[in-house]
Scaffold this active site. Structure first.
Site, PDB file in Angstrom:
ATOM      1  CG  HIS A 168      72.018  82.849 107.719  1.00  0.00           C
ATOM      2  ND1 HIS A 168      71.978  82.066 108.847  1.00  0.00           N
ATOM      3  CD2 HIS A 168      71.670  82.039 106.686  1.00  0.00           C
ATOM      4  CE1 HIS A 168      71.611  80.839 108.502  1.00  0.00           C
ATOM      5  NE2 HIS A 168      71.428  80.796 107.201  1.00  0.00           N
ATOM      6  CG  ASP A 177      61.494  89.001 107.788  1.00  0.00           C
ATOM      7  OD1 ASP A 177      62.030  88.092 108.486  1.00  0.00           O
ATOM      8  OD2 ASP A 177      61.123  88.812 106.614  1.00  0.00           O
ATOM      9  CB  ALA A 178      58.246  88.439 112.079  1.00  0.00           C
ATOM     10  N   GLY A 179      60.574  86.472 110.431  1.00  0.00           N
ATOM     11  CA  GLY A 179      60.883  85.087 110.102  1.00  0.00           C
ATOM     12  C   GLY A 179      62.290  84.695 110.522  1.00  0.00           C
ATOM     13  CG  ASP A 187      68.446  83.088 109.250  1.00  0.00           C
ATOM     14  OD1 ASP A 187      68.727  84.083 109.926  1.00  0.00           O
ATOM     15  OD2 ASP A 187      68.790  81.942 109.569  1.00  0.00           O
TER      16      ASP A 187
HETATM   17  C1  GAR Z   1      78.916  83.981 111.979  1.00  0.00           C
HETATM   18  O1  GAR Z   1      79.311  83.096 110.958  1.00  0.00           O
HETATM   19  C2  GAR Z   1      77.452  84.329 111.838  1.00  0.00           C
HETATM   20  O2  GAR Z   1      77.004  84.370 110.526  1.00  0.00           O
HETATM   21  C3  GAR Z   1      76.818  83.181 112.561  1.00  0.00           C
HETATM   22  O3  GAR Z   1      77.626  82.964 113.675  1.00  0.00           O
HETATM   23  C4  GAR Z   1      78.960  83.306 113.349  1.00  0.00           C
HETATM   24  C5  GAR Z   1      79.459  84.236 114.428  1.00  0.00           C
HETATM   25  O4  GAR Z   1      80.838  84.400 114.368  1.00  0.00           O
HETATM   26  N1  GAR Z   1      75.473  83.493 112.908  1.00  0.00           N
HETATM   27  C6  GAR Z   1      74.487  82.618 112.889  1.00  0.00           C
HETATM   28  O5  GAR Z   1      74.624  81.441 112.612  1.00  0.00           O
HETATM   29  C7  GAR Z   1      73.141  83.215 113.285  1.00  0.00           C
HETATM   30  N2  GAR Z   1      72.082  82.308 112.988  1.00  0.00           N
HETATM   31  P1  GAR Z   1      81.552  85.519 115.269  1.00  0.00           P
HETATM   32  O6  GAR Z   1      80.964  85.435 116.678  1.00  0.00           O
HETATM   33  O7  GAR Z   1      83.008  85.136 115.260  1.00  0.00           O
HETATM   34  O8  GAR Z   1      81.297  86.845 114.629  1.00  0.00           O
END
Ligand code: GAR
Length: 202
Positions: A110, A142-144, A146
């Site tokens: 995240h 988990d279920a939440g 992040d």
């Molecule tokens: C990453 O920064 C990841 O943490 C984020 O999307 C990007 C994907 O980059 N994920 C989220 O925001 C999930 N809620 P990538 O496709 O180049 O690996």
């Protein structure tokens, strides 16, 4: 035997690429055995195909319900018998069926320092709040949203002239290193979860 990773993606897949590159070294201790996505035509899938890794796509729109999508996704992942499932830019929450089958060995990365700024817009929310330091968090899903136990975190500064893109790019550079190091250690050394705390190693 290297640990078997199934990686789920929704976009550009640079985190996936970092894992693919690391796993090319047999000493890494893990291999990407399949890549799944919730949408077709994305660079993340192309990266898997170029690496010769099998892929699958399951769109929510092609299932009768969100629960049916979750159950089918869970089944598709299970076919590849993963030791660890890595959500790497996967922009969907996994649900009850998925966690019933794979829970405890699913990690997500995240782009914020949990517990701050959960959800889909971590970099934008950090920028809007005005924090001076942000980063990325690897956690056990988990279920939440992040909320799972934290495996690793990495920090980056927020610069005065950042916009969401420059900040997210800086986060992603640090995030990829954290992901590769942590997943490698989880694969090679194992991990335990005790309440909120995750310990790497046996
Ligand atoms: C990453 O920064 C990841 O943490 C984020 O999307 C990007 C994907 O980059 N994920 C989220 O925001 C999930 N809620 P990538 O496709 O180049 O690996």
């Amino acid at each position: 035997m290297p640990a078997r990773l199934v990686v789920l993606v929704s976009g550009s897949g640079t985190n996936l690429q970092a894992l693919l590159d690391a796993a090319a070294d047999p000493g890494y201790g893990a291999e990407v055995v399949a890549v799944g996505a919730d949408r077709p035509g994305i660079e993340g899938l192309a990266r898997a195909e170029r690496a010769g890794v099998p892929t699958f796509v399951l769109r929510v729109a092609d299932c009768e319900s969100r629960a049916a999508w979750d159950a089918e996704l869970s089944r598709l992942v299970a076919e590849h018998e993963p030791d660890l499932v890595v959500l790497a830019g996967f922009m969907k929450l996994v649900g009850e069926s998925f966690l019933a089958r794979h829970g405890g060995r699913v990690v997500n990365t995240h782009p914020a320092l949990s517990p701050s700024f959960p959800g889909m817009h971590g970099p934008a929310d950090a920028l809007a709040y005005g924090v001076k330091v942000t980063g990325a968090t690897l956690f056990v899903v988990d279920a939440g949203v992040d909320t799972g136990q934290i495996v690793a975190q990495t920090t980056v500064p927020v610069e005065d002239d950042d916009d969401v893109d420059t900040l997210h790019e800086r986060i992603k550079v640090a995030e990829r290193t954290m992901l590769v190091e942590s997943v490698g250690r989880m694969a090679r050394e194992g991990f335990t979860v005790d309440g909120r705390r995750v310990r790497l190693g046996r």
